[in-house]
Design a protein around this motif. Structure first.
Motif, PDB file in Angstrom:
ATOM      1  N   ARG A  79      44.193  54.336  14.246  1.00  0.00           N
ATOM      2  CA  ARG A  79      44.839  55.633  14.114  1.00  0.00           C
ATOM      3  C   ARG A  79      46.333  55.486  14.429  1.00  0.00           C
ATOM      4  N   ASN A  83      25.689  59.882  10.444  1.00  0.00           N
ATOM      5  CA  ASN A  83      25.455  58.493  10.838  1.00  0.00           C
ATOM      6  C   ASN A  83      25.013  57.649   9.643  1.00  0.00           C
ATOM      7  N   GLU A  84      25.775  56.586   9.360  1.00  0.00           N
ATOM      8  CA  GLU A  84      25.519  55.797   8.164  1.00  0.00           C
ATOM      9  C   GLU A  84      24.245  54.972   8.244  1.00  0.00           C
ATOM     10  N   TYR A 113      41.043  56.202   7.905  1.00  0.00           N
ATOM     11  CA  TYR A 113      39.664  55.739   8.073  1.00  0.00           C
ATOM     12  C   TYR A 113      38.850  56.058   6.826  1.00  0.00           C
ATOM     13  N   ALA A 114      39.104  57.232   6.244  1.00  0.00           N
ATOM     14  CA  ALA A 114      38.336  57.655   5.067  1.00  0.00           C
ATOM     15  C   ALA A 114      38.542  56.694   3.909  1.00  0.00           C
ATOM     16  N   ARG A 145      29.669  60.142   5.724  1.00  0.00           N
ATOM     17  CA  ARG A 145      30.214  59.757   7.020  1.00  0.00           C
ATOM     18  C   ARG A 145      31.634  60.305   7.195  1.00  0.00           C
ATOM     19  N   VAL A 146      32.426  60.151   6.129  1.00  0.00           N
ATOM     20  CA  VAL A 146      33.830  60.536   6.218  1.00  0.00           C
ATOM     21  C   VAL A 146      33.989  62.059   6.274  1.00  0.00           C
ATOM     22  N   TRP A 147      33.213  62.759   5.442  1.00  0.00           N
ATOM     23  CA  TRP A 147      33.362  64.218   5.387  1.00  0.00           C
ATOM     24  C   TRP A 147      32.678  64.917   6.549  1.00  0.00           C
ATOM     25  N   LEU A 148      31.426  64.502   6.808  1.00  0.00           N
ATOM     26  CA  LEU A 148      30.621  65.282   7.748  1.00  0.00           C
ATOM     27  C   LEU A 148      30.254  64.516   9.009  1.00  0.00           C
ATOM     28  N   GLY A 149      30.667  63.255   9.082  1.00  0.00           N
ATOM     29  CA  GLY A 149      30.341  62.471  10.271  1.00  0.00           C
ATOM     30  C   GLY A 149      28.871  62.101  10.373  1.00  0.00           C
ATOM     31  N   THR A 201      37.006  53.192   4.656  1.00  0.00           N
ATOM     32  CA  THR A 201      35.546  53.241   4.652  1.00  0.00           C
ATOM     33  C   THR A 201      35.015  53.281   3.225  1.00  0.00           C
TER      34      THR A 201
END
Lengths: 507, 348
Positions: free
Chosen positions: B228, B144-145, B234-235, B138-142, B238
């Motif tokens: 933000r 969907n979790e 966020y990374a 999720r953090v690296w590539l977005g 998360t």
């Protein structure tokens, strides 16, 4: 009262919210083919009254007649059937859809049997007639605020609205765009449409309206027929406030100190990947207010976000007192003494679901005094919050109430209080008074002036040119990503800055 | 977090009303399928009545609630930041496998007192690592979790089945697909369970309320844009939140093997979907640790009575799942009702 052909008659409208009476037995008449100003401070009940006409708010008491027959809207859909459309301050468009899709959606919702092709055709005709050029296939999120407003207006016209309610339509426009909107409003009037123009700006109300109803604290404070009587701003102010207006900010000292910020050849990309900021360089000194004027969408936001750590610049340097702050995070910059009052109060400036106390440490909860030995000290945070609430006159029952129960003006007082309490060397404020009533706006301007007097360096980005000229020591203009000027206070006349905003030249 | 009294009343009323509707619907379904509703009520209440052997039955209910309780506590952490971890089931299963490995193959080589701590650590780490994958994606590539966590549940099922069938199968098990039994020192009862629950619930509460991480994830959950603005990574949040969330689900897996079965079998026989039921418990408890513990105990009661219902009324496990589903439905729809009640309360 008036011999004009009455189109809408609202009688004895009452609307109560917890703790306030938004409309207290309000009478309002709208004539056919007139531009009717609805004037008052924020919280005077203007938007509530019109939301009742639009069917999105249910009144507690009162009757409405439209075209002589009784009208009891249960939803905006009923309003649309009577030709009533409201253009809200916060646009009601689906961002991910195209302009045309939004219009199709509204037409379907209203039960109008136009096909997509017919709507496209109607949109083209409306655009032609009123000079409202919008690309029907552009996605809404790609549009600037003023373009979105055009979409809303075009949509209302495509749906053949006979009564248009415009809620503070000029707040998203540059001074030079306001005249264009007024021309449009006059053109709509010539076609026999009736317009309710909600505003808290006296000058605008006087410039374009035929009649003005002034609301004060939920009641009608006066109705002025401009075709019969002359009205002056002073007179309207007195009706609006019931007293003298709040005093303007005073700069006691204008002494420029050391340089605290150096921005050098800064390039920043916008959300769409385009160059929003191009090769911007400037200095900022202690004790000065640098005003940055410009039409919304010319790179001001991206420039400011790069300085406060919310956007990474692609090229260039940002030095704060010699510290290289290029690409540093917002948290690091808070600790370097950079405070930021963002434009998007509710979306960015606060966390609506958290309490007032929690919000007063949204930026700074990691600092000593609030955070010690691995634990956030909530009692200390609450004391801090109570100080801010008191000093900045935030109206709230308790600091443990969620922020979402506060009005817009009080949220802004809370944000300003929090940012000032960080003890910043540099304070960046983006449209800090937009949408606030005169009293709250004056309070915030006085705070900014006092900060500068005490030696803080302030960057004031504002679409309100009068505010910029009132407060700034130097004035720059952002035009297509380039910073023009800055001009000194003496050079920066209203005409000169306005010309630079519109044309990008004239230095 | 803190509610005004009138809002708290609205929450209680809304939950009570929607749960009552769920119970009525369930009763109606039982009735139309020819089961006795009063019989069902009698069996469920027999968890508490008559008072003979009550402490034994209560501890049995408690132990049966643990496999729901731990994942539910973990889910609070993920859900509070708006990270939709649907993978508690998979995180529970890998935690269960890790605990089994310690309890079966390592226990006799470890000093007795260190077996349980070692199992706790192994189960937590395994669950945490299983959850770290979706967090990193999720953090690296977005990515969907919801999809990644859900899909990893199926992977975990097959991993457990592979281990139990091909690697850890008891050679003296008469061909049954199961591991050798856990070492005596690797079993837990109500007392050990209670210690773990108090620790876990206390830590989750403390983390959310008093630590920077907890504050940061609550900010992200309410307003990512404001996060933000506050300079929150966020990374980082998360990843940490998912490590905690997955780790606690892993503890749930340990509680199955160490508290209930005493051996590892195929995944289908180990978990009727505890990780999914954890989602129900988390929402029933409105993401508040104490309330989630209470909701889990209630669900534990249903699980504990399941075998009795099966034996006396021939009521299959499907009805328990139906019941749980209705509860989730009630928990979620009650938020709408609550909103309306609050508005009414403000106006009145």
């Amino acid at each position: 009262m008036s011999d004009c052909p009455v189109l809408v008659e609202m009688r004895g409208i009452v609307k109560r919210y917890p703790g306030v009476v938004a409309n207290d037995h309000v009478d309002f008449t709208l004539c056919s083919g007139e531009i009717h100003g609805l004037l008052g401070e924020n919280g005077a009940g203007k938007t509530t009254l019109m939301s009742i006409l639009y069917g999105s708010v249910k009144p507690d008491a009162g009757t409405i007649l439209v075209g002589g027959s009784e009208y009891k809207p249960r939803s905006p859909r009923d309003a649309l059937k009577r030709g009533i459309v409201m253009v809200h301050q916060h646009f009601k468009l689906v961002e991910t859809l195209t302009v045309l899709d939004n219009i199709v959606l509204a037409a379907r919702g209203a039960g109008l049997g136009y096909s997509r092709a017919e709507l496209r055709e109607r949109l083209a005709r409306v655009s032609e007639r009123y000079g409202l050029y919008v690309d029907p296939d552009a996605r809404v999120w790609q549009l600037s605020a003023s373009e979105k407003q055009k979409v809303e207006l075009a949509r209302a016209l495509v749906l053949d609205a006979r009564i248009l309610i415009l809620d503070e339509p000029t707040t998203v426009l540059a001074p030079s765009e306001v005249e264009g909107l007024f021309d449009l409003i006059r053109a709509m009037k010539r076609d026999g449409r009736s317009i309710v123009f909600i505003t808290h700006r006296l000058g605008e109300a006087l410039a374009v309206c035929d009649r003005i109803t002034v609301l004060r604290k939920g009641r009608v404070a006066g109705v002025i027929d401009l075709s019969r009587e002359r009205a002056t701003p002073t007179m309207l102010t007195r009706i609006m406030f019931g007293e003298e207006p709040p005093p303007p900010p005073v700069r006691r000292e204008r002494r420029r100190g050391r340089r605290v910020l150096l921005v050098e050849d800064l390039w920043v990309r916008g959300n769409r990947g385009h160059w929003a900021v191009r090769a911007v360089s400037f200095n900022l000194f202690e004790g000065e207010i640098l005003g940055i004027a410009g039409v919304a969408g010319n790179g001001q936001l991206e420039l400011v976000e790069a300085i406060v750590g919310l956007r990474r610049p692609e090229r260039g340097r940002i030095l704060i007192d010699g510290f290289d702050a290029t690409g540093a995070s917002a948290r690091v910059l808070v600790d370097e003494g950079v405070a930021y009052i963002p434009e998007d109060r509710v979306g960015m400036g606060v966390v609506p679901g958290l309490t007032v106390a929690e919000n007063t440490v949204l930026r700074g909860y990691w600092r000593r005094g609030f955070y010690e030995r691995g634990v956030i000290r909530w009692p200390a945070v609450e004391r801090h919050a109570e100080r801010i609430v008191k000093e900045f006159d935030v109206k709230v029952g308790s600091v443990s109430f969620p922020v979402e129960t506060l009005s817009g003006g009080n949220i802004q007082r809370l944000i300003v209080g929090r940012e000032i309490s960080l003890g910043p060397r540099i304070l960046v404020a983006y449209n800090p008074t937009s949408g606030l009533d005169a009293r709250a706006a004056a309070f915030i301007r006085r705070e900014l002036a006092a900060m500068a007097d005490e030696g803080a360096a302030i960057i004031l980005v504002s679409e309100d040119l009068d505010e910029i000229l009132m407060l700034s020591d130097r004035v720059g203009v952002m035009y297509k990503g380039v910073l023009l000027g800055p001009l000194t206070r003496e050079e920066a006349s209203r005409e000169k800055v306005g010309y630079m905003m519109a044309t990008g030249t004239g230095v | 977090m803190r509610l005004k009294p009138s809002d708290r009343l609205a929450t209680t009323l809304a939950l009570t009303a929607s749960l009552s509707v769920a119970l009525l619907v369930f009763a109606a379904i039982l009735g139309t399928h020819g089961y006795s509703v009063t019989g069902f009520a009698r069996v469920v209440s027999s968890g508490f009545w008559p008072p003979e052997n009550l402490s034994w039955r209560l501890s049995s209910i408690f132990i049966n609630s643990l496999p729901v309780l731990f994942p539910a506590l973990g889910l609070i952490v993920a859900f509070r930041m708006g990270f939709w971890n649907i993978g508690a089931e998979g995180q529970l299963l890998v935690g269960m496998a890790a605990a089994t490995w310690v309890g079966v193959f390592l226990a006799d080589r470890l000093p007795g007192a260190s077996v349980l701590p070692a199992m706790v650590v192994a189960a937590f780490v395994a669950g945490a690592l299983w959850a770290a994958g979706p967090a990193l994606l999720r953090v690296w590539l977005g990515v969907n979790e919801v999809l990644t966590t859900l899909m990893l549940n199926y992977v975990a099922v097959h991993l457990v089945n592979y281990l139990v069938e091909y690697r850890w199968k008891d050679p003296r098990g008469f061909g049954f697909i199961r591991t050798p039994p856990l070492h005596e020192s690797a079993r837990i009862g109500a007392a050990e369970g209670a210690v773990l629950v108090v620790l876990a619930a206390g830590l989750v509460y403390f983390m959310l309320r008093y630590t920077q991480l907890g504050f940061e994830l609550r900010i992200i959950g309410s307003s990512p844009k404001a996060a933000r603005y506050a300079g929150i990574s966020y990374a980082k949040v998360t990843l940490l939140a998912m490590l905690i969330s997955g780790g606690l689900a892993g503890l749930g897996g340990m509680s199955v093997v160490a508290g209930l079965t005493g051996e590892l079998m195929e995944a289908q026989r180990m978990s009727p979907g505890y990780g999914y039921t954890g989602i129900i418990a988390a929402w029933l408890g409105r993401l508040h640790p104490a309330a989630v513990v209470a909701a889990s105990l209630f669900l534990g009661l249903i699980y504990e009575r399941q075998s009795v219902l099966q034996a006396t009324m021939r009521l299959g496990v499907g009805y328990t799942m139906l019941f749980n589903g209705l509860l989730l439905f009630a928990a979620i729809s009650s938020t709408y009702l609550e909103k309306r009640l609050r508005e009414a309360g403000r106006l009145g």
